[in-house]
Motif scaffolding. Structure first.
Motif, short mmCIF file in Angstrom:
data_model
loop_
_atom_site.label_atom_id
_atom_site.label_comp_id
_atom_site.label_asym_id
_atom_site.label_seq_id
_atom_site.Cartn_x
_atom_site.Cartn_y
_atom_site.Cartn_z
N PRO A 223 0.79 -1.24 0.00
CA PRO A 223 0.00 0.00 0.00
C PRO A 223 0.81 1.28 0.00
N PHE A 224 2.07 1.22 0.45
CA PHE A 224 2.88 2.43 0.46
C PHE A 224 3.56 2.68 -0.88
N HIS A 225 3.31 1.80 -1.87
CA HIS A 225 3.88 2.00 -3.20
C HIS A 225 2.82 1.84 -4.29
N ILE A 226 1.65 2.38 -4.01
CA ILE A 226 0.58 2.36 -5.01
C ILE A 226 0.56 3.63 -5.85
N PHE A 227 1.54 4.51 -5.63
CA PHE A 227 1.54 5.78 -6.34
C PHE A 227 2.08 5.62 -7.76
N PHE A 228 1.81 6.60 -8.57
CA PHE A 228 2.17 6.54 -9.99
C PHE A 228 2.26 7.97 -10.51
N ASP A 229 2.68 8.11 -11.75
CA ASP A 229 2.68 9.42 -12.38
C ASP A 229 2.26 9.26 -13.83
N PHE A 230 1.77 10.35 -14.43
CA PHE A 230 1.35 10.29 -15.82
C PHE A 230 1.62 11.63 -16.51
N HIS A 231 1.74 11.55 -17.82
CA HIS A 231 1.98 12.73 -18.65
C HIS A 231 1.01 12.67 -19.83
N ILE A 232 0.45 13.82 -20.19
CA ILE A 232 -0.43 13.90 -21.35
C ILE A 232 0.28 14.68 -22.45
N GLY A 233 0.43 14.07 -23.62
CA GLY A 233 1.09 14.72 -24.74
C GLY A 233 0.13 15.57 -25.56
N PRO A 273 8.18 -4.33 1.44
CA PRO A 273 7.47 -4.96 2.56
C PRO A 273 5.98 -5.09 2.24
N GLU A 274 5.43 -6.26 2.50
CA GLU A 274 4.02 -6.51 2.23
C GLU A 274 3.24 -6.50 3.55
N THR A 275 1.98 -6.18 3.45
CA THR A 275 1.16 -6.11 4.65
C THR A 275 -0.23 -6.67 4.36
N ARG A 276 -0.90 -7.12 5.42
CA ARG A 276 -2.25 -7.66 5.26
C ARG A 276 -3.19 -7.08 6.31
N THR A 277 -2.83 -5.96 6.86
CA THR A 277 -3.65 -5.37 7.91
C THR A 277 -3.86 -3.89 7.67
N LEU A 278 -5.02 -3.40 8.03
CA LEU A 278 -5.34 -1.99 7.86
C LEU A 278 -4.63 -1.12 8.89
N ASP A 279 -4.17 -1.74 9.97
CA ASP A 279 -3.54 -0.96 11.04
C ASP A 279 -2.34 -0.17 10.55
N VAL A 280 -1.59 -0.72 9.60
CA VAL A 280 -0.38 -0.04 9.14
C VAL A 280 -0.70 1.26 8.40
N ALA A 281 -1.95 1.43 8.00
CA ALA A 281 -2.33 2.67 7.32
C ALA A 281 -2.15 3.88 8.22
N PHE A 282 -2.15 3.65 9.53
CA PHE A 282 -2.05 4.74 10.50
C PHE A 282 -0.66 4.83 11.12
N THR A 284 2.68 6.17 10.63
CA THR A 284 3.43 7.12 9.79
C THR A 284 4.90 6.75 9.67
N ASP A 285 5.47 6.07 10.69
CA ASP A 285 6.87 5.67 10.60
C ASP A 285 7.09 4.63 9.51
N LEU A 286 6.17 3.69 9.37
CA LEU A 286 6.28 2.69 8.31
C LEU A 286 6.19 3.35 6.94
N TYR A 287 5.29 4.32 6.82
CA TYR A 287 5.16 5.04 5.55
C TYR A 287 6.46 5.78 5.23
N ARG A 288 6.98 6.53 6.18
CA ARG A 288 8.21 7.29 5.95
C ARG A 288 9.38 6.37 5.64
N GLN A 289 9.42 5.23 6.32
CA GLN A 289 10.51 4.28 6.07
C GLN A 289 10.45 3.75 4.64
N SER A 290 9.25 3.47 4.15
CA SER A 290 9.11 2.95 2.79
C SER A 290 9.51 3.99 1.75
#
Length: 381
Positions: A223-233, A273-282, A284-290
């Protein structure tokens, strides 16, 4: 293939409103492709050191988020004028999050989901709030999520931008449903939409576009790497890059996938790192570490006319501390005719924003709070 290297050849200091601080010569794949990177310093009338640069096609805009103003500069760093400030005029602009320059003028994101339209002379045209068509009751969607409903999504804040095409702009969207989300639901990675097509007339989400690539099926949840980017030509084509996927996806004007290409980055840390729990959504240290320790692909910029594609990526670091994302080493890939011609280290906040001339580009990213300096980069090859 020889090693890629960076050779800093000079430090130059020029006087005036704009100052060129440094020049770097870098070489690319097989030492056949050279790139020069200049740092252009500016002196805003005020600076909070919290802002961003954008390109209008002829001028560089500096947007100061905290002080709430926009100033324009030449590509050489010379001050031109102040374009806009908050609480100015009848539009009641309360804050400035980002600016998208286009052929009709400027689209400015203010607070929350509110957008403001200005003409090319910065005269206020209208404002609107982005909204979804209420085809369902909220309680219905909570109990039975519908991935195709615009009501399921909100504007994404991470690395946001809002490219304009005709009467619409496009925005990254998030889904924060209690059960249909990236932390606990495997169907999310197959069914969730990623980009919304939004009317510049009234702010309505007209269409949802794109899904995660199949690469995400190789993991349980990242979940901490679901981001993406896009460009429109200018042709209407879209280029997409995803954080855990070395592939670049090209869609035609009808949003059909037509091509893929891309080469993995150099020495990336990709044991996500993979996760299967919603708790990690809250957590912030895990997010910053990723964001600090993991390697991932980041921004994409396309010069369609010259058939050149730029993509940045973070390599990740084995530093035991947990730092900010900008401290995660950043590299830039350059593709010519979809073939990699350069892969070089760039400053940590580097983000290409526009083309100045043939083989010359503007990039955001120089902020030095300690020295009270800020500016943008000019990349040429």
């Amino acid at each position: 293939m020889r090693n890629i290297y960076i050779n800093i050849i000079a430090y130059l200091f020029l006087f005036g409103c704009g100052k060129k601080e440094s020049t770097a010569l870098v070489t690319g794949v097989d030492d056949q492709f050279s790139v020069k990177l200049d740092t252009i310093l500016i002196q805003p009338s005020r600076s909070s050191q919290v802002g961003r640069f954008e390109w209008t096609g002829s001028e560089v805009l500096y947007i100061d988020h905290l002080y709430g103003f926009i100033e324009s500069y030449s590509p050489e760093g010379n001050f031109i004028k102040r374009e806009l400030r908050t609480l100015q005029g009848p539009e009641e602009l309360a804050s400035i999050s980002s600016v998208s320059a286009h052929e009709y003028g400027f689209t400015v994101k203010g607070e929350g989901w509110t957008f403001y339209e200005y003409d090319r002379e910065w005269k206020f045209q209208r404002k609107y709030t982005v909204y979804a068509d209420a085809a369902y009751e909220v309680d219905q969607l909570i109990q039975n999520p519908v991935a195709s409903s615009t009501m399921m999504y909100e504007l994404q804040h991470y690395n946001d931008h809002f490219p304009v095409s005709g009467d619409y702009f496009y925005a990254k969207v998030d889904c924060e449903h209690p059960t249909f989300n990236a932390f606990i639901n495997p169907s999310f990675y197959k069914e969730a939409f990623l980009v919304a097509k939004i009317s510049r007339r009234d702010g309505k989400m007209e269409q949802l576009l794109y899904h995660f690539p199949e690469t995400y099926q190789q993991y349980r949840f990242v979940p901490f790497h679901i981001f993406f980017d896009f460009h429109i030509g200018s042709s209407g084509k879209h280029w997409l890059t995803f954080e855990i996927d070395p592939t670049i996806y090209v869609y035609d004007a009808s949003k059909s996938l037509v091509r893929t290409f891309g080469v993995p980055g150099v020495n990336m840390r990709t044991s996500y790192p993979e996760t299967r729990t919603l708790d990690v959504a809250f957590d912030t240290d895990l997010y910053r570490q990723s964001r600090f320790k993991d390697g991932f692909y980041k921004d994409i910029f396309v010069d369609e006319e010259s058939d050149v594609v730029f993509r940045t990526y973070r390599t990740g670091t084995n530093n035991q501390a947990i730092g900010e994302e900008s401290g995660n080493p950043l590299r830039l890939q350059i593709y010519k005719s979809e073939q990699l011609v350069s892969d070089i280290a760039v400053p940590g906040k580097f983000r290409l924003i526009g083309k100045v001339a043939d083989r010359r580009y503007i990039a955001d990213g120089f902020y030095d709070e300690t020295a009270e300096k800020q500016g943008f980069y000019v990349l040429s090859f």
